[in-house]
Design a protein around this motif. Structure first.
Motif, PDB file in Angstrom:
ATOM      1  N   PRO A 182      47.782  39.097  41.726  1.00  0.00           N
ATOM      2  CA  PRO A 182      47.657  40.137  42.759  1.00  0.00           C
ATOM      3  C   PRO A 182      46.530  39.832  43.744  1.00  0.00           C
ATOM      4  CG  PRO A 182      46.703  40.900  40.701  1.00  0.00           C
ATOM      5  CD  PRO A 182      47.364  39.583  40.395  1.00  0.00           C
ATOM      6  N   GLU A 183      46.599  40.486  44.873  1.00  0.00           N
ATOM      7  CA  GLU A 183      45.585  40.296  45.907  1.00  0.00           C
ATOM      8  C   GLU A 183      44.187  40.634  45.391  1.00  0.00           C
ATOM      9  OE1 GLU A 183      45.379  41.279  50.615  1.00  0.00           O
ATOM     10  OE2 GLU A 183      45.666  43.001  49.287  1.00  0.00           O
ATOM     11  N   SER A 184      44.078  41.679  44.602  1.00  0.00           N
ATOM     12  CA  SER A 184      42.772  42.088  44.080  1.00  0.00           C
ATOM     13  C   SER A 184      42.138  40.992  43.228  1.00  0.00           C
ATOM     14  CB  SER A 184      42.903  43.379  43.265  1.00  0.00           C
ATOM     15  OG  SER A 184      43.817  43.202  42.191  1.00  0.00           O
ATOM     16  N   ALA A 185      42.951  40.299  42.429  1.00  0.00           N
ATOM     17  CA  ALA A 185      42.431  39.216  41.596  1.00  0.00           C
ATOM     18  C   ALA A 185      41.962  38.049  42.456  1.00  0.00           C
ATOM     19  CB  ALA A 185      43.505  38.755  40.612  1.00  0.00           C
ATOM     20  N   MET A 186      42.739  37.725  43.488  1.00  0.00           N
ATOM     21  CA  MET A 186      42.342  36.648  44.391  1.00  0.00           C
ATOM     22  C   MET A 186      41.014  36.981  45.057  1.00  0.00           C
ATOM     23  SD  MET A 186      42.055  35.781  47.840  1.00  0.00           S
ATOM     24  CE  MET A 186      43.182  36.815  48.784  1.00  0.00           C
ATOM     25  N   GLU A 187      40.888  38.196  45.553  1.00  0.00           N
ATOM     26  CA  GLU A 187      39.667  38.578  46.252  1.00  0.00           C
ATOM     27  C   GLU A 187      38.451  38.541  45.325  1.00  0.00           C
ATOM     28  OE1 GLU A 187      40.395  42.334  48.067  1.00  0.00           O
ATOM     29  OE2 GLU A 187      41.861  41.542  49.499  1.00  0.00           O
ATOM     30  N   LYS A 205      50.731  34.493  54.054  1.00  0.00           N
ATOM     31  CA  LYS A 205      51.477  34.795  52.828  1.00  0.00           C
ATOM     32  C   LYS A 205      52.882  35.311  53.153  1.00  0.00           C
ATOM     33  CE  LYS A 205      51.012  37.362  48.453  1.00  0.00           C
ATOM     34  NZ  LYS A 205      52.307  38.062  48.465  1.00  0.00           N
ATOM     35  N   ASN A 206      52.957  36.213  54.111  1.00  0.00           N
ATOM     36  CA  ASN A 206      54.258  36.791  54.468  1.00  0.00           C
ATOM     37  C   ASN A 206      55.204  35.770  55.082  1.00  0.00           C
ATOM     38  OD1 ASN A 206      53.428  39.303  53.548  1.00  0.00           O
ATOM     39  ND2 ASN A 206      52.719  39.984  55.566  1.00  0.00           N
ATOM     40  N   ARG A 207      54.636  34.752  55.713  1.00  0.00           N
ATOM     41  CA  ARG A 207      55.462  33.722  56.343  1.00  0.00           C
ATOM     42  C   ARG A 207      55.637  32.493  55.452  1.00  0.00           C
ATOM     43  NH1 ARG A 207      55.856  34.329  62.054  1.00  0.00           N
ATOM     44  NH2 ARG A 207      57.160  32.456  61.932  1.00  0.00           N
ATOM     45  N   GLY A 208      55.057  32.511  54.265  1.00  0.00           N
ATOM     46  CA  GLY A 208      55.151  31.352  53.376  1.00  0.00           C
ATOM     47  C   GLY A 208      54.400  30.145  53.883  1.00  0.00           C
ATOM     48  N   LEU A 209      53.260  30.370  54.546  1.00  0.00           N
ATOM     49  CA  LEU A 209      52.480  29.287  55.136  1.00  0.00           C
ATOM     50  C   LEU A 209      51.268  28.954  54.269  1.00  0.00           C
ATOM     51  CD1 LEU A 209      52.536  30.561  58.833  1.00  0.00           C
ATOM     52  CD2 LEU A 209      53.971  28.769  57.827  1.00  0.00           C
ATOM     53  N   PRO A 210      50.836  27.695  54.272  1.00  0.00           N
ATOM     54  CA  PRO A 210      49.667  27.307  53.461  1.00  0.00           C
ATOM     55  C   PRO A 210      48.370  27.852  54.045  1.00  0.00           C
ATOM     56  CG  PRO A 210      51.027  25.402  54.080  1.00  0.00           C
ATOM     57  CD  PRO A 210      51.471  26.553  54.920  1.00  0.00           C
ATOM     58  N   VAL A 211      47.390  28.027  53.175  1.00  0.00           N
ATOM     59  CA  VAL A 211      46.023  28.359  53.574  1.00  0.00           C
ATOM     60  C   VAL A 211      45.101  27.351  52.903  1.00  0.00           C
ATOM     61  CG1 VAL A 211      44.161  30.062  53.514  1.00  0.00           C
ATOM     62  CG2 VAL A 211      46.534  30.820  53.841  1.00  0.00           C
ATOM     63  N   ILE A 212      44.304  26.659  53.699  1.00  0.00           N
ATOM     64  CA  ILE A 212      43.377  25.657  53.169  1.00  0.00           C
ATOM     65  C   ILE A 212      42.017  26.306  52.941  1.00  0.00           C
ATOM     66  CG2 ILE A 212      42.183  23.484  53.633  1.00  0.00           C
ATOM     67  CD1 ILE A 212      44.540  22.735  55.459  1.00  0.00           C
ATOM     68  N   ASN A 231      46.349  29.509  46.172  1.00  0.00           N
ATOM     69  CA  ASN A 231      47.762  29.125  46.053  1.00  0.00           C
ATOM     70  C   ASN A 231      48.514  30.075  45.122  1.00  0.00           C
ATOM     71  OD1 ASN A 231      47.225  26.997  47.736  1.00  0.00           O
ATOM     72  ND2 ASN A 231      47.150  25.459  46.112  1.00  0.00           N
ATOM     73  N   GLU A 232      47.863  30.478  44.042  1.00  0.00           N
ATOM     74  CA  GLU A 232      48.499  31.412  43.114  1.00  0.00           C
ATOM     75  C   GLU A 232      48.780  32.743  43.793  1.00  0.00           C
ATOM     76  OE1 GLU A 232      46.509  29.673  38.955  1.00  0.00           O
ATOM     77  OE2 GLU A 232      45.639  31.433  39.964  1.00  0.00           O
ATOM     78  N   TYR A 233      47.864  33.197  44.625  1.00  0.00           N
ATOM     79  CA  TYR A 233      48.082  34.442  45.371  1.00  0.00           C
ATOM     80  C   TYR A 233      49.216  34.276  46.383  1.00  0.00           C
ATOM     81  CZ  TYR A 233      47.423  37.819  49.128  1.00  0.00           C
ATOM     82  OH  TYR A 233      47.630  38.762  50.111  1.00  0.00           O
ATOM     83  N   LEU A 234      49.193  33.193  47.133  1.00  0.00           N
ATOM     84  CA  LEU A 234      50.222  32.971  48.148  1.00  0.00           C
ATOM     85  C   LEU A 234      51.610  32.875  47.528  1.00  0.00           C
ATOM     86  CD1 LEU A 234      48.393  30.324  50.390  1.00  0.00           C
ATOM     87  CD2 LEU A 234      48.681  32.763  50.872  1.00  0.00           C
ATOM     88  N   ASN A 235      51.681  32.393  46.282  1.00  0.00           N
ATOM     89  CA  ASN A 235      52.958  32.238  45.586  1.00  0.00           C
ATOM     90  C   ASN A 235      53.302  33.429  44.693  1.00  0.00           C
ATOM     91  OD1 ASN A 235      53.642  29.605  46.591  1.00  0.00           O
ATOM     92  ND2 ASN A 235      52.072  28.745  45.255  1.00  0.00           N
TER      93      ASN A 235
END
Length: 368
Positions: A127-132, A153-160, A119-123
């Motif tokens: 950074p992407e590197s930290a999420m990965e 992420k680009n569309r502002g959509l959730p990821v479960i 969620n922190e990455y999507l918002n």
């Protein structure tokens, strides 16, 4: 044996991941769904499952028919089962996800305890590197799942993040209740339903196919982590469907977790009937009232060619005879997409060649 090709290939994914990553940026720049559909149209065929009485068969269908089903308002959940290194399968998943528009994405590849990080990455908070790094991504993440997450992420959509945390896979039915209330509430399902007879038969069959050499008692002990994964993913999907802001979910997982409507669909059906006031619905129907399954199964190149030359319905006997069809009685789902295994073989052979050190002009040892 080529029937075990994808499993053996899976063991080599970490070796090839760095090479595949070099191509990922180029792959991800192509977002034209219709163009990509044309590029892979010779590498897959779509079938629809039709059941009548005690018989069932797969009848020829099209990607357009399948997408029409997925886009219905009554279809709130699509579970797509894959072989994790199927090149064509991943392209199809991406096409489906982008065609759905604003669906929530759910992934087996991320564990429930990583949801806050995702969620922190999507918002745009990390950074992407930290999420990965924090999410312990799979070796093939960059080429096969990163495009999906980036699209969300680009569309502002959730990821479960739907799967069981890795540290819990050694738990069993007697030790799981010793976890803290917070851990069980945030990361795990309220209950793991016992395996059905069909599920047990399927699991034991796969273990024997892999020639594990283990006795039945050991095999059955290994089944609980699989049930826990299925129940965790199923419960996270049930929770998400409770949210009125979630009109539709696409869940991507390994084919074992959903083929033959076992695994996730079975666990979900029981959750829905016990926790969501569907107790008066027949077994199996609670899931089917809102969900649909699609199985992506790689088969030999000659099978794809034969089906394309001679489109026909496939009965139980023919479906069982297909490669990988021995796992639990055949590849049954509401929709079945057969993909050409040759595409995956060729892709990994090319990567292996690129990774192989070049011999000098004077070195002739590799020629013989």
């Amino acid at each position: 044996m080529r029937t075990l090709f994808l499993r053996v290939l899976g063991a080599s994914m970490a070796t090839f991941s760095s090479c595949r990553y070099a191509f990922s940026e180029k792959i991800e720049r192509s977002h034209e769904s219709q163009k990509k559909m044309a590029n892979i149209s010779a590498d897959y065929v779509v079938y629809r499952c039709v059941e009548g009485g005690r018989d069932r068969q797969l009848v020829p269908a099209s990607m357009e028919e399948m997408m029409d089903h997925f886009k219905r308002n009554t279809t709130r959940l699509i579970i797509m089962g894959e072989h994790h290194n199927d090149v064509v399968g991943h392209e199809i998943e991406r096409l489906v996800y982008e065609s759905l528009g604003n669906a929530t994405l759910s992934l087996e590849m991320f564990c429930t305890d990583k949801q806050m990080i995702m969620n922190e990455y999507l918002n745009n908070l990390i950074p992407e590197s930290a999420m990965e790094q924090e999410c312990d991504i799979w070796p093939n993440y960059h080429t096969d799942y990163r495009p999906l997450v980036r699209y969300a992420k680009n569309r502002g959509l959730p990821v479960i993040c739907a799967n069981t945390p890795k540290r819990y896979i050694t738990l069993n039915s007697s030790t799981i209740h010793k976890l803290s209330d917070r851990a069980r509430k945030e990361f795990l399902p309220p209950i793991v339903y016992p395996a059905s007879d069909d599920y047990s038969t399927k699991f034991v069959g796969i273990m024997r196919l892999m020639k594990s050499g283990e006795d039945m008692k050991t095999i059955l002990k290994r089944m609980y982590p699989q049930l826990l994964w299925d129940a965790t993913m199923g419960w996270k999907l049930v929770e998400a469907l409770d949210d009125a802001k979630t009109p539709k979910i696409l869940h991507i997982c390994g084919s074992f977790h959903m083929a033959n409507w076992l695994g996730i669909p079975e666990q979900m059906d029981q959750f829905l009937r016990e926790y969501k006031h569907c107790e008066d619905v027949d077994s199996g129907q609670a899931f089917r009232n809102l969900g649909v399954t699609a199985l992506i199964m790689p088969v030999e190149h000659n099978v794809i060619q034969d089906i394309m030359r001679n489109p026909r319905a496939l009965d139980e006997k023919e479906v069982r005879s297909l490669e990988f069809g021995l796992e639990g009685g055949g590849p049954w789902a509401d929709w079945v997409i057969f993909t050409d295994i040759k595409r995956t073989e060729d892709a990994y052979a090319s990567m292996a060649a690129l990774l192989r050190p070049k011999s000098s002009a004077s070195d002739t040892s590799s020629r013989y």
